[in-house]
Design a protein around this motif. Structure first.
Motif, PDB file in Angstrom:
ATOM      1  N   VAL A 113      57.933 -29.640 111.337  1.00  8.88           N
ATOM      2  CA  VAL A 113      59.097 -30.064 112.129  1.00  8.88           C
ATOM      3  C   VAL A 113      60.070 -30.957 111.386  1.00  8.88           C
ATOM      4  CG1 VAL A 113      57.227 -30.351 114.195  1.00  8.88           C
ATOM      5  CG2 VAL A 113      57.606 -32.181 112.541  1.00  8.88           C
ATOM      6  N   ARG A 114      61.070 -31.044 111.752  1.00  8.76           N
ATOM      7  CA  ARG A 114      62.274 -31.815 111.127  1.00  8.76           C
ATOM      8  C   ARG A 114      62.212 -33.312 111.267  1.00  8.76           C
ATOM      9  NH1 ARG A 114      67.269 -29.990 109.612  1.00  8.76           N
ATOM     10  NH2 ARG A 114      66.234 -27.935 109.618  1.00  8.76           N
ATOM     11  N   ARG A 115      61.891 -33.682 112.544  1.00 11.93           N
ATOM     12  CA  ARG A 115      61.488 -35.227 112.833  1.00 11.93           C
ATOM     13  C   ARG A 115      60.314 -35.257 113.994  1.00 11.93           C
ATOM     14  NH1 ARG A 115      66.285 -38.181 111.769  1.00 11.93           N
ATOM     15  NH2 ARG A 115      65.413 -39.967 112.316  1.00 11.93           N
ATOM     16  N   ALA A 116      59.613 -36.181 113.918  1.00 10.06           N
ATOM     17  CA  ALA A 116      58.567 -36.526 114.839  1.00 10.06           C
ATOM     18  C   ALA A 116      58.814 -37.888 115.544  1.00 10.06           C
ATOM     19  CB  ALA A 116      57.049 -36.357 114.454  1.00 10.06           C
ATOM     20  N   LEU A 117      59.048 -37.810 116.754  1.00 15.95           N
ATOM     21  CA  LEU A 117      59.288 -39.208 117.413  1.00 15.95           C
ATOM     22  C   LEU A 117      57.593 -39.878 118.217  1.00 15.95           C
ATOM     23  CD1 LEU A 117      62.604 -38.255 119.173  1.00 15.95           C
ATOM     24  CD2 LEU A 117      62.207 -39.166 116.892  1.00 15.95           C
ATOM     25  N   ILE A 118      57.414 -40.890 117.743  1.00 11.88           N
ATOM     26  CA  ILE A 118      56.066 -40.987 118.013  1.00 11.88           C
ATOM     27  C   ILE A 118      55.876 -42.430 118.752  1.00 11.88           C
ATOM     28  CG2 ILE A 118      55.058 -39.829 116.251  1.00 11.88           C
ATOM     29  CD1 ILE A 118      54.721 -42.687 114.730  1.00 11.88           C
ATOM     30  N   GLY A 119      54.824 -42.609 119.532  1.00 12.07           N
ATOM     31  CA  GLY A 119      54.427 -43.731 120.319  1.00 12.07           C
ATOM     32  C   GLY A 119      53.535 -44.669 119.905  1.00 12.07           C
ATOM     33  N   PHE A 120      52.765 -44.313 118.862  1.00  7.92           N
ATOM     34  CA  PHE A 120      51.885 -45.294 118.309  1.00  7.92           C
ATOM     35  C   PHE A 120      52.074 -45.094 116.523  1.00  7.92           C
ATOM     36  CE2 PHE A 120      49.970 -44.388 122.187  1.00  7.92           C
ATOM     37  CZ  PHE A 120      49.353 -45.390 122.819  1.00  7.92           C
ATOM     38  N   PRO A 121      51.918 -46.322 116.152  1.00 13.70           N
ATOM     39  CA  PRO A 121      51.837 -46.152 114.590  1.00 13.70           C
ATOM     40  C   PRO A 121      51.008 -45.359 113.684  1.00 13.70           C
ATOM     41  CG  PRO A 121      52.272 -48.566 115.382  1.00 13.70           C
ATOM     42  CD  PRO A 121      51.809 -47.647 116.584  1.00 13.70           C
ATOM     43  N   GLU A 122      49.785 -45.305 114.189  1.00 12.50           N
ATOM     44  CA  GLU A 122      48.863 -44.567 113.744  1.00 12.50           C
ATOM     45  C   GLU A 122      48.954 -43.095 113.632  1.00 12.50           C
ATOM     46  OE1 GLU A 122      46.594 -46.507 117.220  1.00 12.50           O
ATOM     47  OE2 GLU A 122      48.487 -46.729 116.235  1.00 12.50           O
ATOM     48  N   THR A 123      49.897 -42.662 114.609  1.00 15.80           N
ATOM     49  CA  THR A 123      50.213 -41.164 114.880  1.00 15.80           C
ATOM     50  C   THR A 123      50.999 -40.485 113.569  1.00 15.80           C
ATOM     51  OG1 THR A 123      50.422 -41.294 117.198  1.00 15.80           O
ATOM     52  CG2 THR A 123      51.077 -39.401 116.331  1.00 15.80           C
ATOM     53  N   ALA A 124      51.664 -41.638 113.071  1.00 23.90           N
ATOM     54  CA  ALA A 124      52.374 -41.077 111.755  1.00 23.90           C
ATOM     55  C   ALA A 124      51.480 -40.250 110.638  1.00 23.90           C
ATOM     56  CB  ALA A 124      53.142 -42.226 110.983  1.00 23.90           C
ATOM     57  N   GLY A 125      50.248 -40.609 110.753  1.00 24.59           N
ATOM     58  CA  GLY A 125      49.390 -39.638 109.710  1.00 24.59           C
ATOM     59  C   GLY A 125      49.249 -38.654 110.033  1.00 24.59           C
ATOM     60  N   TYR A 126      49.669 -37.977 111.126  1.00 23.66           N
ATOM     61  CA  TYR A 126      49.531 -36.620 111.365  1.00 23.66           C
ATOM     62  C   TYR A 126      50.543 -35.786 111.024  1.00 23.66           C
ATOM     63  CZ  TYR A 126      45.500 -37.762 114.196  1.00 23.66           C
ATOM     64  OH  TYR A 126      44.069 -38.241 114.569  1.00 23.66           O
ATOM     65  N   PHE A 127      51.769 -36.342 110.543  1.00 22.36           N
ATOM     66  CA  PHE A 127      53.021 -35.745 110.236  1.00 22.36           C
ATOM     67  C   PHE A 127      53.423 -35.978 108.832  1.00 22.36           C
ATOM     68  CE2 PHE A 127      53.275 -36.197 114.722  1.00 22.36           C
ATOM     69  CZ  PHE A 127      53.513 -34.913 115.080  1.00 22.36           C
ATOM     70  N   PRO A 128      54.150 -35.091 108.021  1.00 20.51           N
ATOM     71  CA  PRO A 128      54.602 -35.440 106.802  1.00 20.51           C
ATOM     72  C   PRO A 128      55.430 -36.767 106.572  1.00 20.51           C
ATOM     73  CG  PRO A 128      55.109 -33.172 107.361  1.00 20.51           C
ATOM     74  CD  PRO A 128      54.985 -33.841 108.716  1.00 20.51           C
ATOM     75  N   TYR A 129      54.961 -37.409 105.437  1.00 14.03           N
ATOM     76  CA  TYR A 129      55.600 -39.010 105.299  1.00 14.03           C
ATOM     77  C   TYR A 129      57.117 -38.965 105.256  1.00 14.03           C
ATOM     78  CZ  TYR A 129      56.855 -43.283 102.948  1.00 14.03           C
ATOM     79  OH  TYR A 129      57.320 -44.279 102.618  1.00 14.03           O
ATOM     80  N   GLY A 130      57.796 -39.795 106.205  1.00 14.13           N
ATOM     81  CA  GLY A 130      59.050 -39.801 106.032  1.00 14.13           C
ATOM     82  C   GLY A 130      59.700 -39.126 107.268  1.00 14.13           C
ATOM     83  N   ARG A 131      59.094 -38.351 108.126  1.00 14.72           N
ATOM     84  CA  ARG A 131      59.453 -37.499 109.142  1.00 14.72           C
ATOM     85  C   ARG A 131      59.250 -38.140 110.319  1.00 14.72           C
ATOM     86  NH1 ARG A 131      58.473 -31.191 107.376  1.00 14.72           N
ATOM     87  NH2 ARG A 131      58.755 -31.690 105.382  1.00 14.72           N
ATOM     88  N   THR A 132      58.738 -39.471 110.726  1.00 10.35           N
ATOM     89  CA  THR A 132      58.342 -39.887 111.810  1.00 10.35           C
ATOM     90  C   THR A 132      59.080 -40.977 112.312  1.00 10.35           C
ATOM     91  OG1 THR A 132      56.612 -41.330 110.824  1.00 10.35           O
ATOM     92  CG2 THR A 132      56.200 -39.156 111.632  1.00 10.35           C
ATOM     93  N   GLU A 133      59.234 -41.521 113.279  1.00  8.17           N
ATOM     94  CA  GLU A 133      60.003 -42.509 113.833  1.00  8.17           C
ATOM     95  C   GLU A 133      59.304 -43.171 115.037  1.00  8.17           C
ATOM     96  OE1 GLU A 133      64.500 -44.003 115.370  1.00  8.17           O
ATOM     97  OE2 GLU A 133      64.293 -42.195 114.140  1.00  8.17           O
ATOM     98  N   LEU A 134      59.048 -44.498 115.147  1.00  2.00           N
ATOM     99  CA  LEU A 134      58.451 -44.884 116.338  1.00  2.00           C
ATOM    100  C   LEU A 134      59.507 -45.260 117.363  1.00  2.00           C
ATOM    101  CD1 LEU A 134      55.518 -45.915 117.185  1.00  2.00           C
ATOM    102  CD2 LEU A 134      56.142 -48.159 116.271  1.00  2.00           C
ATOM    103  N   THR A 135      59.583 -44.330 118.394  1.00  2.00           N
ATOM    104  CA  THR A 135      60.710 -44.616 119.283  1.00  2.00           C
ATOM    105  C   THR A 135      60.048 -44.961 120.814  1.00  2.00           C
ATOM    106  OG1 THR A 135      60.473 -42.144 119.961  1.00  2.00           O
ATOM    107  CG2 THR A 135      61.977 -42.834 118.311  1.00  2.00           C
ATOM    108  N   GLY A 136      58.685 -44.581 121.026  1.00  2.00           N
ATOM    109  CA  GLY A 136      57.743 -44.604 122.371  1.00  2.00           C
ATOM    110  C   GLY A 136      58.569 -43.298 123.281  1.00  2.00           C
ATOM    111  N   LEU A 137      57.957 -43.594 124.301  1.00  2.00           N
ATOM    112  CA  LEU A 137      58.166 -42.518 125.576  1.00  2.00           C
ATOM    113  C   LEU A 137      59.381 -42.872 126.152  1.00  2.00           C
ATOM    114  CD1 LEU A 137      57.077 -39.509 126.210  1.00  2.00           C
ATOM    115  CD2 LEU A 137      55.741 -41.144 128.120  1.00  2.00           C
ATOM    116  N   PRO A 138      60.155 -42.335 126.843  1.00  2.00           N
ATOM    117  CA  PRO A 138      61.130 -42.696 127.774  1.00  2.00           C
ATOM    118  C   PRO A 138      60.615 -43.150 129.163  1.00  2.00           C
ATOM    119  CG  PRO A 138      61.892 -40.442 126.857  1.00  2.00           C
ATOM    120  CD  PRO A 138      60.522 -40.914 126.239  1.00  2.00           C
ATOM    121  N   VAL A 139      60.841 -44.298 129.496  1.00  2.00           N
ATOM    122  CA  VAL A 139      60.351 -44.989 130.770  1.00  2.00           C
ATOM    123  C   VAL A 139      61.416 -45.406 131.375  1.00  2.00           C
ATOM    124  CG1 VAL A 139      58.875 -46.797 131.491  1.00  2.00           C
ATOM    125  CG2 VAL A 139      58.249 -45.736 129.650  1.00  2.00           C
ATOM    126  N   ARG A 140      61.323 -45.448 133.003  1.00  2.00           N
ATOM    127  CA  ARG A 140      62.238 -45.839 133.891  1.00  2.00           C
ATOM    128  C   ARG A 140      62.901 -47.191 133.504  1.00  2.00           C
ATOM    129  NH1 ARG A 140      59.597 -44.498 139.393  1.00  2.00           N
ATOM    130  NH2 ARG A 140      61.404 -45.555 140.326  1.00  2.00           N
TER     131      ARG A 140
END
Length: 376
Positions: free
Chosen positions: A157-184
């Motif tokens: 993947v080019r970028r991974a937008l994640i909801g929890f900091p610990e999720t970053a470990g499943y993707f290559p270093y430097g390709r994640t960003e902690l954005t959370g999930l869209p909520v009303r």
């Protein structure tokens, strides 16, 4: 083979300064947890002057929600591979190459600049097609542990937008960003509820309800009554169990109501001192946005135990209590509610900890990232 369902989307605002109008494929379907966040991102893209279209199945919830929002929906035939029987697995493996080739033709004919994936089996063919065609893929992974599809494609993947900091470990270093999930947005506007008055507990197992939570709640009513605890129960039971539970609740002597579905959930959250619910990605994102303390009872059959991992992340942050499905009883529910109701300070700390996990503007940021990878 595949069918196409399209609505008119010609009335779009002009392209913004982010570049000329581009086309984006939105992948992911089956459940509201996959579709609703993707729709939020698609609306942001449309506001920026871009075209977004979805790929999904006829039986998934996307077949109702996507056309209602005015986005094109391309239908494919695909099923799941996990927690299915042998015949379903064979059928899926036969459908996968056909649907992937169809998705690849869509990428070319619509000149897709990037693919946005929420995961799930519906995302498989368009993501495979994008990787084959070297079209950049952006995934949103709101769970603490990524789903099957996102784990398999993580390195590509080019970028991974994640909801929890610990999720970053499943993707290559430097390709994640902690954005959370869209909520009303209404959830973010909920003010902390002042202590005092009748203690209100909101119980919800989602739109279809939860058998475990329904049974535990019903078993707790006489215990609350006998203890004389001033509590108000608002219970979203799902349509199937509503009438039976409503009849039982009417005779239990407690204040509150049993409802098949709560349309205005932000309003229900605003009135609640404590929320009892499952711990899917959407539920925990709403709890965080609202800053509500919670008792989380993960669905035990969720893929890869992602609901359990979400609940554990909330507990580590001090934002909620975890009660596993197998021990969620009327006695246990009463015990924890009574303990929390007696300690407003703990409830306030849990609420603040929950709000610290919130990420406003997730849909807007996802649209920005898609524009960035399209331009890059």
């Amino acid at each position: 083979m595949s069918k196409s369902s399209e609505l008119n989307t010609s009335h779009r605002p002009p392209a913004t300064s982010h570049g000329s109008a581009r086309a984006f494929l939105m992948a992911g379907g089956g459940t509201g947890g996959h579709i609703i966040p993707a729709l939020a991102v698609a609306r942001e893209l449309r506001l920026r002057g871009h075209a977004a279209f979805f790929v999904g199945t006829e039986r998934g919830l996307e077949s109702k929600l996507v056309p209602r929002e005015g986005f094109p929906l391309e239908l494919i035939q695909i099923g799941g591979l996990k927690r299915v029987g042998f015949r379903q697995r064979v059928a899926t493996l036969m459908q996968l190459p056909i649907s992937s080739m169809y998705a690849r033709r869509l990428l070319k004919s619509r000149r897709v600049s990037a693919v946005f994936s929420m995961g799930g089996y519906v995302a498989g063919p368009p993501v495979i097609a994008a990787l084959m065609a070297r079209v950049p893929v952006v995934v949103m992974e709101p769970n603490a542990v990524p789903g099957f599809t996102n784990r398999r494609i993580a390195r590509y993947v080019r970028r991974a937008l994640i909801g929890f900091p610990e999720t970053a470990g499943y993707f290559p270093y430097g390709r994640t960003e902690l954005t959370g999930l869209p909520v009303r947005e209404e959830f973010f506007g909920i003010a902390p509820k002042p202590s005092g008055g009748v203690f209100t507990v909101l119980i919800t197992g989602g739109s279809q309800g939860s058998r475990t939570l329904n049974q535990a709640a019903r078993a707790s009513w006489p215990i609350f009554r006998a203890a004389g605890l001033p509590v108000r129960i608002v219970h979203q039971s799902g349509p199937a169990a509503c009438e039976e539970l409503r009849a039982a609740f009417s005779g239990c002597g407690l204040d509150g109501e049993v409802l098949p579905f709560i349309a205005d959930m932000p309003a229900a959250f605003a009135q609640a001192d404590l929320v009892v619910c499952r711990s899917g990605a959407g539920a925990v994102a709403e709890l965080a946005a609202a800053g509500k303390p919670s008792i989380l009872s993960p669905f035990p059959f969720a893929a890869d135990q992602h609901q359990l991992r979400n609940a554990e992340a909330f507990v580590r942050a001090g934002a909620g209590c975890l009660v596993e499905d197998r021990v969620m009883t009327g006695e246990k529910l009463f015990e924890i509610v009574a303990r929390l109701a007696a300690d407003p300070g703990v409830l306030k700390r849990m609420g603040r900890a929950a709000r610290d996990l919130a990420h406003p503007g997730a849909a807007r940021r996802a649209a920005e990232v898609l524009e960035e990878v399209a331009l890059g």
